[in-house]
Design a protein around this motif. Structure first.
Motif, mmCIF file in Angstrom:
data_model
loop_
_atom_site.group_PDB
_atom_site.id
_atom_site.type_symbol
_atom_site.label_atom_id
_atom_site.label_comp_id
_atom_site.label_asym_id
_atom_site.label_seq_id
_atom_site.Cartn_x
_atom_site.Cartn_y
_atom_site.Cartn_z
ATOM 1 N N CYS A 56 0.539 -10.705 6.569
ATOM 2 C CA CYS A 56 1.092 -9.542 5.866
ATOM 3 C C CYS A 56 2.348 -9.919 5.082
ATOM 4 N N TRP A 60 2.845 -9.450 1.063
ATOM 5 C CA TRP A 60 3.904 -8.593 0.496
ATOM 6 C C TRP A 60 5.109 -9.410 -0.009
ATOM 7 N N ARG A 69 -2.333 -6.849 -2.155
ATOM 8 C CA ARG A 69 -1.935 -5.775 -1.240
ATOM 9 C C ARG A 69 -2.844 -4.553 -1.348
#
Length: 245
Positions: A56, A60, A69
């Motif tokens: 993640c 991001w 994303r």
């Protein structure tokens, strides 16, 4: 990771240790077993959280393509990560990821908490201390006839072989009960929340019963009051043999 491997293999190779991830997540989930000890299971849960956090953060990161994303699988991974883990600083000032405990850090309500990345509507639920499942609830309604006194006595003695043979020889056949409604909810919805929608659906299709027999989880004081003067609803109630509405 499989979704990213298909649509962005080059980006994925530069974002995570693909060989390590493949070793950990390549085998089918039904080809291995969870560790037997709680300590090893806790460690494995922490590793899963670390991997999800790494992926993640890469997605991001400022230099990552924005469309990464927007991939549904990436968004689901982030939601599952937030719902099940949190970050804290240990005594040495290091950032560590910790799996949430319902009694300590808290987890989202069952109706909101994702239970599977493959079915976003499925939920975990429990009844009593022994029944747990992940998925849905199905509420079935079927037709039935009130038996005569003689039929009721015959049913009570249905296990008597002689009587069963006599009925078969006489050609006695009962009309089958028919499913008149199938109502599906997620697994966390209490049975009582299905009563009014089921009755409304039956009425809309012209199948409103003269008497509606319910399990004990379906009635409530409000439903009983609302049903007064309409179709009779019969159900076991706490402290009484049955509860007419």
């Amino acid at each position: 990771m499989e979704a990213l491997a298909v649509v962005a293999p080059s980006w994925l190779a530069g974002a995570v240790d693909v060989a390590e991830f493949t070793h950990r997540y390549g085998p089918r989930v039904d080809s291995w077993r969870m560790p037997s000890s709680q300590t090893k299971r806790d460690r494995l849960a922490q590793v899963f959280g670390q991997d999800a956090l790494a992926l993640c953060r890469a997605a991001w990161a400022p230099g990552a393509p924005g469309w990464i994303r927007e991939i549904e699988a990436v968004q689901v991974l982030r939601q599952i990560l937030v719902q099940n883990y949190y970050l804290r600083t240990d005594a040495k000032g290091r950032e560590v990821i910790v799996k949430r405990a319902a009694d300590d850090e808290g987890v989202p309500p069952g109706q909101l908490r994702l239970a599977s990345p493959y079915d976003l509507d499925a939920r975990w639920a429990a009844k009593g201390e022994d029944l747990f499942w992940m998925g849905y609830k199905i509420h079935l309604t079927e037709s039935c006839d009130t038996p005569t006194e003689a039929e009721a006595e015959a049913e009570a003695e249905a296990e008597a072989e002689a009587e069963a043979e006599a009925e078969a020889e006489a050609g006695v056949r009962r009309a089958p009960n028919l499913i008149t409604d199938v109502f599906t909810t997620d697994a966390t919805v209490p049975d009582v929340k299905a009563t009014a929608p089921v009755q409304r659906r039956l009425a809309e299709r012209g199948l409103k019963p003269a008497e509606h027999y319910l399990d004990s989880g379906y009635p409530s004081a409000g439903l009983i009051t609302a049903a007064a003067g309409q179709a009779s609803a019969w159900s076991p109630c706490w402290g009484t043999a049955r509860c007419p509405a």
